[in-house]
Enzyme design. Sequence first.
Site, PDB file in Angstrom:
ATOM      1  N   GLY A 259     -41.973  -5.538  16.506  1.00  0.00           N
ATOM      2  CA  GLY A 259     -40.921  -6.529  16.711  1.00  0.00           C
ATOM      3  C   GLY A 259     -39.533  -5.947  16.908  1.00  0.00           C
ATOM      4  CD  GLU A 301     -49.428  -3.419  13.794  1.00  0.00           C
ATOM      5  OE1 GLU A 301     -48.965  -4.538  14.111  1.00  0.00           O
ATOM      6  OE2 GLU A 301     -50.528  -3.276  13.270  1.00  0.00           O
ATOM      7  N   PRO A 302     -44.734  -0.681  16.849  1.00  0.00           N
ATOM      8  CG  PRO A 302     -43.583   1.290  17.372  1.00  0.00           C
ATOM      9  CD  PRO A 302     -44.603   0.725  16.423  1.00  0.00           C
ATOM     10  N   GLY A 303     -44.136  -2.061  20.083  1.00  0.00           N
ATOM     11  CA  GLY A 303     -44.650  -2.151  21.449  1.00  0.00           C
ATOM     12  C   GLY A 303     -43.489  -2.085  22.434  1.00  0.00           C
ATOM     13  NE  ARG A 304     -39.443  -7.033  22.517  1.00  0.00           N
ATOM     14  CZ  ARG A 304     -39.781  -8.160  23.132  1.00  0.00           C
ATOM     15  NH1 ARG A 304     -39.407  -8.371  24.357  1.00  0.00           N
ATOM     16  NH2 ARG A 304     -40.460  -9.097  22.499  1.00  0.00           N
ATOM     17  NE  ARG A 340     -40.454 -10.368  27.912  1.00  0.00           N
ATOM     18  CZ  ARG A 340     -39.212 -10.226  27.520  1.00  0.00           C
ATOM     19  NH1 ARG A 340     -38.290  -9.803  28.367  1.00  0.00           N
ATOM     20  NH2 ARG A 340     -38.871 -10.479  26.283  1.00  0.00           N
ATOM     21  CE1 TYR A 344     -41.994 -15.813  25.097  1.00  0.00           C
ATOM     22  CE2 TYR A 344     -41.646 -14.006  26.628  1.00  0.00           C
ATOM     23  CZ  TYR A 344     -42.480 -14.725  25.799  1.00  0.00           C
ATOM     24  OH  TYR A 344     -43.786 -14.356  25.668  1.00  0.00           O
ATOM     25  CB  CYS A 371     -44.739 -22.815  45.086  1.00  0.00           C
ATOM     26  SG  CYS A 371     -45.107 -21.929  46.595  1.00  0.00           S
ATOM     27  CD  GLU A 372     -43.704 -23.192  38.422  1.00  0.00           C
ATOM     28  OE1 GLU A 372     -44.873 -22.917  38.193  1.00  0.00           O
ATOM     29  OE2 GLU A 372     -42.826 -23.326  37.533  1.00  0.00           O
TER      30      GLU A 372
HETATM   31  N1  LLP Z   1     -48.007  -6.113  16.085  1.00  0.00           N
HETATM   32  C1  LLP Z   1     -48.463  -7.370  16.240  1.00  0.00           C
HETATM   33  C2  LLP Z   1     -49.488  -7.884  15.335  1.00  0.00           C
HETATM   34  C3  LLP Z   1     -47.962  -8.167  17.270  1.00  0.00           C
HETATM   35  O1  LLP Z   1     -48.419  -9.405  17.420  1.00  0.00           O
HETATM   36  C4  LLP Z   1     -46.985  -7.641  18.144  1.00  0.00           C
HETATM   37  C5  LLP Z   1     -46.456  -8.437  19.237  1.00  0.00           C
HETATM   38  C6  LLP Z   1     -46.558  -6.314  17.949  1.00  0.00           C
HETATM   39  C7  LLP Z   1     -47.083  -5.594  16.894  1.00  0.00           C
HETATM   40  C8  LLP Z   1     -45.552  -5.640  18.831  1.00  0.00           C
HETATM   41  O2  LLP Z   1     -44.328  -6.284  18.857  1.00  0.00           O
HETATM   42  P1  LLP Z   1     -43.088  -5.629  19.657  1.00  0.00           P
HETATM   43  O3  LLP Z   1     -42.710  -4.363  18.927  1.00  0.00           O
HETATM   44  O4  LLP Z   1     -43.553  -5.344  21.028  1.00  0.00           O
HETATM   45  O5  LLP Z   1     -42.035  -6.680  19.630  1.00  0.00           O
HETATM   46  N2  LLP Z   1     -44.513 -11.705  25.111  1.00  0.00           N
HETATM   47  C9  LLP Z   1     -43.368 -11.622  24.238  1.00  0.00           C
HETATM   48  C10 LLP Z   1     -43.621 -10.755  23.049  1.00  0.00           C
HETATM   49  C11 LLP Z   1     -44.820 -11.179  22.228  1.00  0.00           C
HETATM   50  C12 LLP Z   1     -45.098 -10.241  21.105  1.00  0.00           C
HETATM   51  C13 LLP Z   1     -46.456 -10.483  20.544  1.00  0.00           C
HETATM   52  N3  LLP Z   1     -46.827  -9.634  19.472  1.00  0.00           N
HETATM   53  C14 LLP Z   1     -42.168 -11.131  25.048  1.00  0.00           C
HETATM   54  O6  LLP Z   1     -42.317 -10.926  26.259  1.00  0.00           O
HETATM   55  O7  LLP Z   1     -41.074 -10.980  24.532  1.00  0.00           O
END
Ligand code: LLP
Length: 444
Positions: A259, A301-304, A340, A344, A371-372
């Site tokens: 997150g 658990e970083p993703g973004r 996105r 959002y 088409c939106e």
């Molecule tokens: N761990 C869990 C259990 C999660 O559900 C998520 C993201 C992450 C880690 C990684 O979160 P991050 O570090 O990437 O924020 N589609 C949305 C974001 C949805 C996130 C879902 N879960 C967007 O485009 O902003």
Amino acid sequence: MTTAVLPQLPADADDLSVWPASTTRLPDGGLAVAGVALAETAERFGTPVYLLDEGEIRARCRMYRDAFPDADVLYAAKAFLSRAMVRWVDEEGLGLDVCSAGELELAVTAGFPPDQIVLHGNAKSPHDMEAALRLGVGRIVIDSPSEIARLASAVGPKGHQKVMVRVVPGISAGGHEKIRTGTDGQKFGLSLTDGSAQHAIARIIGQPQLQLTGLHCHIGSQITSVKPYLAALRRVVGLMARIRDTHGVVLPELDMGGGHGIAYRPGEPALDLTALARRLRTELIESCAAAGLTVPRLIIEPGRAVAGPAGIALYRVLAVKRTGGQVFVAVDGGMSDNPRPALYGVRYAPRLIGRRPDTATCRATVVGRHCEAGDILASDVPLPADVRPGDLLAVPVAGAYQLSMASGYNLVGRPPVVAVHEGRARLLVRRESLDDFRSRDVGF
Ligand code: LLP
């Protein structure tokens, strides 16, 4: 209302602070990332195209490892996944968080060690569970009561599986209501407040083939302050102490999810990772000392924050329309490669590349080709007043949750992914073609 034409480029229009560290300005007014000129890459691979700066991804993985030396860092595959990404993350010493059999199989078949993978999901299908057990996934995160019996029976009386429980701590955080998961009243996890988490934990402890290794807590996404993490951690540690008191079980792991927020435009706030690491660690040690608990191993658990800033989307301008006092700059992608903004209300900072612009600027609305009317990629963007069809636009911070959420809308096809590294560009994922659509369409 008339089109606003500003005499000079606004200060933020030339700000590269949200671009990868390897970004350089070229003499012709263009940009290069990792030594690769963006305009040339657009010519070579066509548009729209997504670039990933391999060095930036690796540097971000290392930054996490350095900031959290005592923790396990799992990259959240949902942000973006490809086989090359799997390899980079593995080589940089991170684990992986997956949420489907698809993400899991892609990772494992690309060589990722399954015991370093955690499987999430609020609704795991039989296929997800089967793949997790077959491939030997490290941990499965229980997200609902019915999963306990299902998993125990899938594991079998002689089997063994490590599990965690996803707890909802009652903390509100996150960049948009659709990505807030820390409070009751949303679909993820088991509530700490109403006792469902405690109830599930008691049931898991009663299943000998399931080994509860810890609690998991992901309060939301695009969070830019450390405080909600600390508040959530205190509550979850409180629950760990109650588990010890009730069941005599001391859990060795605590997963605080991801997150971590990033800036999409210059000047926007981002989560300070060094501060997060330091304060989480202090809070964990202090709360555990107060409760007389052994300090569990921290997992994040970083993703973004790993993938987002390393990605750039390149689009070609197809049409420019001046109407209703606005300048609409329509590009060859849109909500099918980046949903996105529509989902959002996220704001991006596209810029013109590939030619030296006129000095005057206008405030433009960059729209997609779908088409939106809601297919808007970016509003109120300073672009050269002479923006025209054939121009190239580049959107930074495009590496997370764009391609992974891309769709087949209007059969436009998902763009290719190109890695740029040390002056070279190489194709990672090819463009989705009409043949791809046709071959799935088997019902003629
Ligand atoms: N761990 C869990 C259990 C999660 O559900 C998520 C993201 C992450 C880690 C990684 O979160 P991050 O570090 O990437 O924020 N589609 C949305 C974001 C949805 C996130 C879902 N879960 C967007 O485009 O902003």
